[in-house]
Write a protein that holds these residues in place. Structure first.
Motif, mmCIF file in Angstrom:
data_model
loop_
_atom_site.group_PDB
_atom_site.id
_atom_site.type_symbol
_atom_site.label_atom_id
_atom_site.label_comp_id
_atom_site.label_asym_id
_atom_site.label_seq_id
_atom_site.Cartn_x
_atom_site.Cartn_y
_atom_site.Cartn_z
ATOM 1 N N ASP A 17 31.483 -70.138 -54.592
ATOM 2 C CA ASP A 17 30.525 -70.985 -53.904
ATOM 3 C C ASP A 17 30.618 -72.386 -54.485
ATOM 4 O O ASP A 17 30.392 -72.579 -55.681
ATOM 5 C CB ASP A 17 29.109 -70.434 -54.060
ATOM 6 C CG ASP A 17 28.069 -71.232 -53.294
ATOM 7 O OD1 ASP A 17 28.421 -71.832 -52.257
ATOM 8 O OD2 ASP A 17 26.912 -71.271 -53.727
ATOM 9 N N ARG A 18 30.983 -73.348 -53.644
ATOM 10 C CA ARG A 18 31.122 -74.745 -54.067
ATOM 11 C C ARG A 18 32.011 -74.880 -55.296
ATOM 12 O O ARG A 18 31.703 -75.607 -56.233
ATOM 13 C CB ARG A 18 29.755 -75.364 -54.307
ATOM 14 C CG ARG A 18 28.989 -75.559 -53.012
ATOM 15 C CD ARG A 18 27.590 -75.907 -53.281
ATOM 16 N NE ARG A 18 26.868 -74.639 -53.122
ATOM 17 C CZ ARG A 18 25.578 -74.517 -53.119
ATOM 18 N NH1 ARG A 18 24.827 -75.550 -53.299
ATOM 19 N NH2 ARG A 18 25.008 -73.358 -52.953
ATOM 20 N N GLY A 19 33.110 -74.125 -55.311
ATOM 21 C CA GLY A 19 34.083 -74.236 -56.391
ATOM 22 C C GLY A 19 33.721 -73.479 -57.650
ATOM 23 O O GLY A 19 34.439 -73.549 -58.637
ATOM 24 N N ARG A 20 32.603 -72.747 -57.632
ATOM 25 C CA ARG A 20 32.190 -71.980 -58.815
ATOM 26 C C ARG A 20 32.224 -70.495 -58.504
ATOM 27 O O ARG A 20 31.892 -70.079 -57.402
ATOM 28 C CB ARG A 20 30.755 -72.339 -59.229
ATOM 29 C CG ARG A 20 30.583 -73.759 -59.672
ATOM 30 C CD ARG A 20 29.178 -74.026 -60.107
ATOM 31 N NE ARG A 20 28.241 -73.379 -59.183
ATOM 32 C CZ ARG A 20 26.942 -73.324 -59.347
ATOM 33 N NH1 ARG A 20 26.400 -73.887 -60.392
ATOM 34 N NH2 ARG A 20 26.162 -72.718 -58.477
ATOM 35 N N ARG A 21 32.612 -69.706 -59.477
ATOM 36 C CA ARG A 21 32.616 -68.260 -59.323
ATOM 37 C C ARG A 21 31.184 -67.762 -59.436
ATOM 38 O O ARG A 21 30.450 -68.124 -60.339
ATOM 39 C CB ARG A 21 33.484 -67.618 -60.405
ATOM 40 C CG ARG A 21 33.615 -66.138 -60.221
ATOM 41 C CD ARG A 21 34.615 -65.569 -61.184
ATOM 42 N NE ARG A 21 34.634 -64.129 -61.013
ATOM 43 C CZ ARG A 21 34.748 -63.276 -62.002
ATOM 44 N NH1 ARG A 21 34.888 -63.706 -63.231
ATOM 45 N NH2 ARG A 21 34.755 -61.993 -61.770
ATOM 46 N N VAL A 22 30.782 -66.928 -58.472
ATOM 47 C CA VAL A 22 29.421 -66.426 -58.407
ATOM 48 C C VAL A 22 29.465 -64.906 -58.383
ATOM 49 O O VAL A 22 30.256 -64.317 -57.658
ATOM 50 C CB VAL A 22 28.715 -66.930 -57.124
ATOM 51 C CG1 VAL A 22 27.316 -66.390 -57.030
ATOM 52 C CG2 VAL A 22 28.712 -68.441 -57.074
ATOM 53 N N ARG A 23 28.613 -64.297 -59.170
ATOM 54 C CA ARG A 23 28.507 -62.840 -59.161
ATOM 55 C C ARG A 23 27.104 -62.493 -58.710
ATOM 56 O O ARG A 23 26.123 -63.021 -59.204
ATOM 57 C CB ARG A 23 28.755 -62.261 -60.552
ATOM 58 C CG ARG A 23 28.740 -60.753 -60.550
ATOM 59 C CD ARG A 23 29.134 -60.213 -61.915
ATOM 60 N NE ARG A 23 29.235 -58.785 -61.877
ATOM 61 C CZ ARG A 23 28.203 -57.951 -62.023
ATOM 62 N NH1 ARG A 23 26.994 -58.420 -62.197
ATOM 63 N NH2 ARG A 23 28.388 -56.651 -61.983
ATOM 64 N N GLY A 24 27.006 -61.623 -57.754
ATOM 65 C CA GLY A 24 25.709 -61.205 -57.236
ATOM 66 C C GLY A 24 25.682 -61.302 -55.723
ATOM 67 O O GLY A 24 26.685 -61.570 -55.075
ATOM 68 N N ASN A 25 24.523 -61.079 -55.169
ATOM 69 C CA ASN A 25 24.367 -61.122 -53.722
ATOM 70 C C ASN A 25 24.274 -62.563 -53.233
ATOM 71 O O ASN A 25 23.442 -63.322 -53.715
ATOM 72 C CB ASN A 25 23.100 -60.384 -53.297
ATOM 73 C CG ASN A 25 23.182 -58.907 -53.580
ATOM 74 O OD1 ASN A 25 24.252 -58.346 -53.656
ATOM 75 N ND2 ASN A 25 22.050 -58.279 -53.745
ATOM 76 N N LEU A 26 25.103 -62.899 -52.280
ATOM 77 C CA LEU A 26 25.015 -64.214 -51.660
ATOM 78 C C LEU A 26 24.125 -64.170 -50.433
ATOM 79 O O LEU A 26 23.575 -65.185 -50.021
ATOM 80 C CB LEU A 26 26.398 -64.736 -51.291
ATOM 81 C CG LEU A 26 27.312 -65.052 -52.459
ATOM 82 C CD1 LEU A 26 28.672 -65.510 -51.962
ATOM 83 C CD2 LEU A 26 26.693 -66.117 -53.342
ATOM 84 N N ILE A 27 24.016 -62.998 -49.826
ATOM 85 C CA ILE A 27 23.102 -62.817 -48.706
ATOM 86 C C ILE A 27 22.418 -61.468 -48.854
ATOM 87 O O ILE A 27 22.950 -60.548 -49.477
ATOM 88 C CB ILE A 27 23.799 -62.885 -47.332
ATOM 89 C CG1 ILE A 27 24.887 -61.816 -47.222
ATOM 90 C CG2 ILE A 27 24.319 -64.260 -47.040
ATOM 91 C CD1 ILE A 27 25.441 -61.663 -45.839
ATOM 92 N N TYR A 28 21.226 -61.367 -48.304
ATOM 93 C CA TYR A 28 20.494 -60.103 -48.270
ATOM 94 C C TYR A 28 19.874 -60.010 -46.887
ATOM 95 O O TYR A 28 19.060 -60.842 -46.504
ATOM 96 C CB TYR A 28 19.424 -60.068 -49.362
ATOM 97 C CG TYR A 28 18.632 -58.788 -49.394
ATOM 98 C CD1 TYR A 28 19.228 -57.599 -49.796
ATOM 99 C CD2 TYR A 28 17.297 -58.770 -49.020
ATOM 100 C CE1 TYR A 28 18.505 -56.424 -49.824
ATOM 101 C CE2 TYR A 28 16.566 -57.601 -49.050
ATOM 102 C CZ TYR A 28 17.178 -56.431 -49.449
ATOM 103 O OH TYR A 28 16.463 -55.263 -49.468
ATOM 104 N N ILE A 29 20.314 -59.025 -46.109
ATOM 105 C CA ILE A 29 19.898 -58.867 -44.722
ATOM 106 C C ILE A 29 19.336 -57.466 -44.540
ATOM 107 O O ILE A 29 19.896 -56.496 -45.051
ATOM 108 C CB ILE A 29 21.090 -59.084 -43.769
ATOM 109 C CG1 ILE A 29 21.577 -60.524 -43.858
ATOM 110 C CG2 ILE A 29 20.729 -58.723 -42.340
ATOM 111 C CD1 ILE A 29 22.822 -60.802 -43.055
#
Length: 79
Positions: A17-29
């Motif tokens: 996300d925006r050039g950074r590594r992200v761990r976890g939920n990016l969306i919850y539906i």
């Protein structure tokens, strides 16, 4: 881009996300009564356009992460 890493039983999910590594939920539906409730939307461009492109009608998408006043303000110009 969603990827999986790991060995054995442990698997780690991450994305960028925006050039950074992200761990976890990016969306919850959640799905309730034939509608798609977006509970959390951490995607930069939002998930709503992708859902519409996949055939979900806009009235069936509920932005549940917004308060009622925020939701009213965001839909005021779209009626």
């Amino acid at each position: 881009m969603l990827s999986q890493m790991g060995t054995g039983k442990e698997s780690k999910r991450y994305s960028w996300d925006r050039g950074r590594r992200v761990r976890g939920n990016l969306i919850y539906i959640t799905l309730q009564n034939g509608k798609v409730y977006i509970e959390y939307n951490g995607i930069e461009h939002g998930i709503t356009p992708d859902l519409i492109a996949m055939g979900v009608s806009q009235p069936d998408i509920v932005l549940a992460f917004l308060s009622e006043s925020e939701l009213a303000a965001s839909t005021a110009g779209h009626q």
